[in-house]
Design a protein around this motif. Structure first.
Motif, PDB file in Angstrom:
ATOM      1  N   ILE A 123     -15.188  28.588 -56.322  1.00 33.51           N
ATOM      2  CA  ILE A 123     -14.053  29.406 -56.773  1.00 33.51           C
ATOM      3  C   ILE A 123     -13.487  28.757 -58.030  1.00 33.51           C
ATOM      4  O   ILE A 123     -13.081  27.590 -58.028  1.00 33.51           O
ATOM      5  CB  ILE A 123     -12.962  29.482 -55.683  1.00 33.51           C
ATOM      6  CG1 ILE A 123     -13.540  30.023 -54.369  1.00 33.51           C
ATOM      7  CG2 ILE A 123     -11.797  30.357 -56.166  1.00 33.51           C
ATOM      8  CD1 ILE A 123     -14.060  31.427 -54.432  1.00 33.51           C
ATOM      9  N   ASP A 124     -13.447  29.505 -59.120  1.00 32.56           N
ATOM     10  CA  ASP A 124     -13.157  28.927 -60.430  1.00 32.56           C
ATOM     11  C   ASP A 124     -11.689  29.102 -60.825  1.00 32.56           C
ATOM     12  O   ASP A 124     -11.373  29.718 -61.843  1.00 32.56           O
ATOM     13  CB  ASP A 124     -14.073  29.559 -61.483  1.00 32.56           C
ATOM     14  CG  ASP A 124     -14.033  28.803 -62.804  1.00 32.56           C
ATOM     15  OD1 ASP A 124     -13.675  27.615 -62.799  1.00 32.56           O
ATOM     16  OD2 ASP A 124     -14.363  29.417 -63.844  1.00 32.56           O
ATOM     17  N   VAL A 125     -10.786  28.568 -60.017  1.00 30.27           N
ATOM     18  CA  VAL A 125      -9.377  28.511 -60.417  1.00 30.27           C
ATOM     19  C   VAL A 125      -9.162  27.225 -61.214  1.00 30.27           C
ATOM     20  O   VAL A 125      -9.969  26.295 -61.129  1.00 30.27           O
ATOM     21  CB  VAL A 125      -8.450  28.557 -59.184  1.00 30.27           C
ATOM     22  CG1 VAL A 125      -8.551  29.893 -58.482  1.00 30.27           C
ATOM     23  CG2 VAL A 125      -8.772  27.420 -58.217  1.00 30.27           C
ATOM     24  N   PRO A 126      -8.080  27.124 -62.009  1.00 30.23           N
ATOM     25  CA  PRO A 126      -7.879  25.925 -62.830  1.00 30.23           C
ATOM     26  C   PRO A 126      -7.653  24.668 -61.986  1.00 30.23           C
ATOM     27  O   PRO A 126      -7.059  24.721 -60.916  1.00 30.23           O
ATOM     28  CB  PRO A 126      -6.617  26.267 -63.642  1.00 30.23           C
ATOM     29  CG  PRO A 126      -6.517  27.756 -63.607  1.00 30.23           C
ATOM     30  CD  PRO A 126      -7.074  28.169 -62.284  1.00 30.23           C
ATOM     31  N   GLU A 127      -8.131  23.539 -62.490  1.00 33.07           N
ATOM     32  CA  GLU A 127      -7.819  22.260 -61.876  1.00 33.07           C
ATOM     33  C   GLU A 127      -6.383  21.863 -62.214  1.00 33.07           C
ATOM     34  O   GLU A 127      -5.917  22.051 -63.340  1.00 33.07           O
ATOM     35  CB  GLU A 127      -8.763  21.167 -62.379  1.00 33.07           C
ATOM     36  CG  GLU A 127     -10.156  21.247 -61.800  1.00 33.07           C
ATOM     37  CD  GLU A 127     -10.953  19.979 -62.068  1.00 33.07           C
ATOM     38  OE1 GLU A 127     -10.376  19.019 -62.631  1.00 33.07           O
ATOM     39  OE2 GLU A 127     -12.142  19.945 -61.719  1.00 33.07           O
ATOM     40  N   VAL A 128      -5.670  21.339 -61.232  1.00 33.35           N
ATOM     41  CA  VAL A 128      -4.315  20.806 -61.428  1.00 33.35           C
ATOM     42  C   VAL A 128      -4.291  19.408 -60.832  1.00 33.35           C
ATOM     43  O   VAL A 128      -4.590  19.229 -59.645  1.00 33.35           O
ATOM     44  CB  VAL A 128      -3.254  21.698 -60.749  1.00 33.35           C
ATOM     45  CG1 VAL A 128      -1.861  21.097 -60.946  1.00 33.35           C
ATOM     46  CG2 VAL A 128      -3.296  23.109 -61.301  1.00 33.35           C
ATOM     47  N   LEU A 129      -3.998  18.411 -61.650  1.00 32.26           N
ATOM     48  CA  LEU A 129      -4.013  17.016 -61.208  1.00 32.26           C
ATOM     49  C   LEU A 129      -5.354  16.662 -60.568  1.00 32.26           C
ATOM     50  O   LEU A 129      -5.429  15.991 -59.545  1.00 32.26           O
ATOM     51  CB  LEU A 129      -2.862  16.730 -60.236  1.00 32.26           C
ATOM     52  CG  LEU A 129      -1.439  16.906 -60.790  1.00 32.26           C
ATOM     53  CD1 LEU A 129      -0.408  16.676 -59.696  1.00 32.26           C
ATOM     54  CD2 LEU A 129      -1.206  15.948 -61.951  1.00 32.26           C
ATOM     55  N   GLY A 130      -6.427  17.143 -61.179  1.00 34.97           N
ATOM     56  CA  GLY A 130      -7.761  16.759 -60.767  1.00 34.97           C
ATOM     57  C   GLY A 130      -8.329  17.506 -59.589  1.00 34.97           C
ATOM     58  O   GLY A 130      -9.380  17.104 -59.059  1.00 34.97           O
ATOM     59  N   SER A 131      -7.709  18.596 -59.152  1.00 27.61           N
ATOM     60  CA  SER A 131      -8.202  19.323 -57.979  1.00 27.61           C
ATOM     61  C   SER A 131      -7.849  20.799 -58.097  1.00 27.61           C
ATOM     62  O   SER A 131      -6.848  21.170 -58.713  1.00 27.61           O
ATOM     63  CB  SER A 131      -7.581  18.736 -56.704  1.00 27.61           C
ATOM     64  OG  SER A 131      -7.856  19.546 -55.583  1.00 27.61           O
ATOM     65  N   ARG A 132      -8.664  21.630 -57.440  1.00 27.04           N
ATOM     66  CA  ARG A 132      -8.370  23.059 -57.355  1.00 27.04           C
ATOM     67  C   ARG A 132      -7.679  23.417 -56.039  1.00 27.04           C
ATOM     68  O   ARG A 132      -7.421  24.583 -55.765  1.00 27.04           O
ATOM     69  CB  ARG A 132      -9.661  23.869 -57.506  1.00 27.04           C
ATOM     70  CG  ARG A 132     -10.282  23.787 -58.908  1.00 27.04           C
ATOM     71  CD  ARG A 132     -11.531  24.641 -59.026  1.00 27.04           C
ATOM     72  NE  ARG A 132     -11.970  24.766 -60.413  1.00 27.04           N
ATOM     73  CZ  ARG A 132     -12.769  23.902 -61.027  1.00 27.04           C
ATOM     74  NH1 ARG A 132     -13.244  22.863 -60.351  1.00 27.04           N
ATOM     75  NH2 ARG A 132     -13.107  24.078 -62.297  1.00 27.04           N
ATOM     76  N   SER A 133      -7.389  22.430 -55.214  1.00 26.19           N
ATOM     77  CA  SER A 133      -6.776  22.695 -53.918  1.00 26.19           C
ATOM     78  C   SER A 133      -5.361  23.249 -54.050  1.00 26.19           C
ATOM     79  O   SER A 133      -4.620  22.905 -54.968  1.00 26.19           O
ATOM     80  CB  SER A 133      -6.715  21.413 -53.081  1.00 26.19           C
ATOM     81  OG  SER A 133      -7.967  21.116 -52.532  1.00 26.19           O
ATOM     82  N   THR A 134      -5.006  24.096 -53.074  1.00 30.12           N
ATOM     83  CA  THR A 134      -3.656  24.635 -52.985  1.00 30.12           C
ATOM     84  C   THR A 134      -2.779  23.680 -52.194  1.00 30.12           C
ATOM     85  O   THR A 134      -3.127  23.274 -51.088  1.00 30.12           O
ATOM     86  CB  THR A 134      -3.656  25.991 -52.261  1.00 30.12           C
ATOM     87  OG1 THR A 134      -4.633  26.848 -52.856  1.00 30.12           O
ATOM     88  CG2 THR A 134      -2.288  26.644 -52.307  1.00 30.12           C
ATOM     89  N   GLN A 135      -1.637  23.315 -52.771  1.00 26.88           N
ATOM     90  CA  GLN A 135      -0.621  22.592 -52.010  1.00 26.88           C
ATOM     91  C   GLN A 135       0.657  23.427 -52.063  1.00 26.88           C
ATOM     92  O   GLN A 135       1.274  23.585 -53.119  1.00 26.88           O
ATOM     93  CB  GLN A 135      -0.357  21.193 -52.567  1.00 26.88           C
ATOM     94  CG  GLN A 135       0.594  20.405 -51.656  1.00 26.88           C
ATOM     95  CD  GLN A 135       0.882  19.020 -52.189  1.00 26.88           C
ATOM     96  OE1 GLN A 135       1.383  18.888 -53.292  1.00 26.88           O
ATOM     97  NE2 GLN A 135       0.578  18.003 -51.402  1.00 26.88           N
ATOM     98  N   LEU A 136       1.038  23.975 -50.915  1.00 30.91           N
ATOM     99  CA  LEU A 136       2.191  24.880 -50.881  1.00 30.91           C
ATOM    100  C   LEU A 136       3.473  24.174 -51.253  1.00 30.91           C
ATOM    101  O   LEU A 136       4.342  24.731 -51.920  1.00 30.91           O
ATOM    102  CB  LEU A 136       2.311  25.498 -49.490  1.00 30.91           C
ATOM    103  CG  LEU A 136       1.175  26.436 -49.085  1.00 30.91           C
ATOM    104  CD1 LEU A 136       1.415  26.975 -47.696  1.00 30.91           C
ATOM    105  CD2 LEU A 136       1.026  27.561 -50.091  1.00 30.91           C
ATOM    106  N   ARG A 137       3.623  22.946 -50.809  1.00 36.44           N
ATOM    107  CA  ARG A 137       4.817  22.174 -51.137  1.00 36.44           C
ATOM    108  C   ARG A 137       4.755  21.824 -52.620  1.00 36.44           C
ATOM    109  O   ARG A 137       3.995  20.970 -53.053  1.00 36.44           O
ATOM    110  CB  ARG A 137       4.830  20.901 -50.295  1.00 36.44           C
ATOM    111  CG  ARG A 137       6.187  20.259 -50.153  1.00 36.44           C
ATOM    112  CD  ARG A 137       6.114  19.110 -49.160  1.00 36.44           C
ATOM    113  NE  ARG A 137       6.238  19.567 -47.785  1.00 36.44           N
ATOM    114  CZ  ARG A 137       5.950  18.811 -46.735  1.00 36.44           C
ATOM    115  NH1 ARG A 137       5.477  17.592 -46.904  1.00 36.44           N
ATOM    116  NH2 ARG A 137       6.107  19.277 -45.510  1.00 36.44           N
TER     117      ARG A 137
END
Length: 329
Positions: A123-137
């Motif tokens: 899934i090609d979403v942008p990397e944020v702080l080195g990861s594409r993972s979702t963090q809700l907080r």
């Protein structure tokens, strides 16, 4: 692109996590079952940590907008592609316009709580702080920093290398790497810093009696119900760094296991830590599951990690072998 057709909650884009952001107070996040995500990517020839869709409320449906090679791992959810049943822990080819539907997780020797949809190229979403993972907080990463909703369209990355052929399937690690105690699922635990500050009787019950995962559990932490842990004397601690797997004990004595989106610091005393090699087991236990803690030591924790890595290496070897045979037909 794939389009989300389901209104089911709690689906998100995840990879293996945001490992280098603890210094800024940003937690790990990532897949609750990193073993399932890694296996799905191995089946497709992706990098191990390519982003996928983690699903935990079913039924759940997506539409493929182009021909797409994909893999399903994690919970066995009686998946169907345009009405045709798919094997669990398998890869398959979807034609443009095809609809994939996952139903409620089926009972069996290994049920699971979360399923993973991996796609060739990730899934090609942008990397944020080195990861594409979702963090809700903090609404960090993933798809706009939030859970997926009906109508969302997720971009796909470019598949690496040549096609891996058609459908092949794996034996789930819950069957290949079983761990039970007295007929219940189990996870191994290392004693933590404040272990010796709880009463011997409550520590004995901690190892002997089962705990239940309560409905007050999520990706941040699993709140458990079971025998209470009693301190020898009242404890007041300053907040300090913690990681996923840490078992904290609040004032009511009922443990909380920090999961992948847990905070990077906390002040509750720690009785133990679920070892890294077993966190996927806990992440796949549905709400209400009764399970046991098993004591281990540092050498045991490293041996368990070696066993998991050896199993993944064998999965990689078999996937490459079967893909070569499939491509040669």
């Amino acid at each position: 692109m794939i389009e989300i057709l389901s209104r089911a909650a709690l689906a998100s884009v995840q990879d293996l996590g945001r490992f280098d952001a603890f210094r800024w107070g940003v937690g790990l996040s990532g897949a609750m079952d990193p073993l399932a995500l890694t296996c799905g990517n191995i089946l497709l020839g992706n990098e191990d940590g390519a982003a996928a869709v983690e699903m935990q409320v079913f039924p759940f449906s997506v539409r493929f907008e182009a021909d797409t090679l994909f893999a399903l791992t994690g919970a066995d959810c009686a998946a169907m592609l345009d009405g045709v049943p798919l094997l669990p822990w398998s890869r398959a080819q979807a034609k443009a316009g095809a609809v994939l539907r996952l139903d409620h997780a089926r009972d069996g020797r290994w049920r699971g709580a979360r399923a993973y949809l991996c796609v060739a190229g990730g899934i090609d979403v942008p990397e944020v702080l080195g990861s594409r993972s979702t963090q809700l907080r903090g609404a960090i990463g993933g798809f706009d920093g939030r859970m997926l909703r009906e109508g969302d369209r997720l971009p796909l990355g470019r598949a690496a290398g040549e096609s891996r052929g058609t459908e092949i399937a794996l034996v789930p690690p819950g069957l290949a790497l079983p761990l039970e105690a007295d007929g219940l699922p189990a996870v191994r635990v290392l004693p933590a810093a404040e272990y010796g500050r709880f009463t011997p009787a409550s520590l004995d019950a901690f190892w002997r009696e089962p705990f239940r995962i309560t409905p007050q559990s999520d990706r941040y932490g699993f709140r458990l119900a079971g025998p209470g842990l009693e301190p020898v004397a009242p404890m007041e601690l300053r907040s300090h760094g913690i990681v996923p797997g840490v078992i904290q004990v609040p004032h009511n004595g009922q443990p909380i296991v920090q999961m992948c989106e847990g905070q990077p610091s906390g002040g509750y005393p720690k009785v133990g830590t679920v070892i890294e090699a077993d966190l996927w087991r806990l992440g796949q236990m549905p709400i209400g599951t009764r399970f046991r803690f098993l004591a281990t030591d540092w050498d045991g924790a490293l041996a368990a990690l070696d066993e998991r890595q050896a199993w993944l290496a064998e999965v990689r070897r078999l996937a490459d072998l079967l893909s070569a045979r499939s491509a040669a037909r």
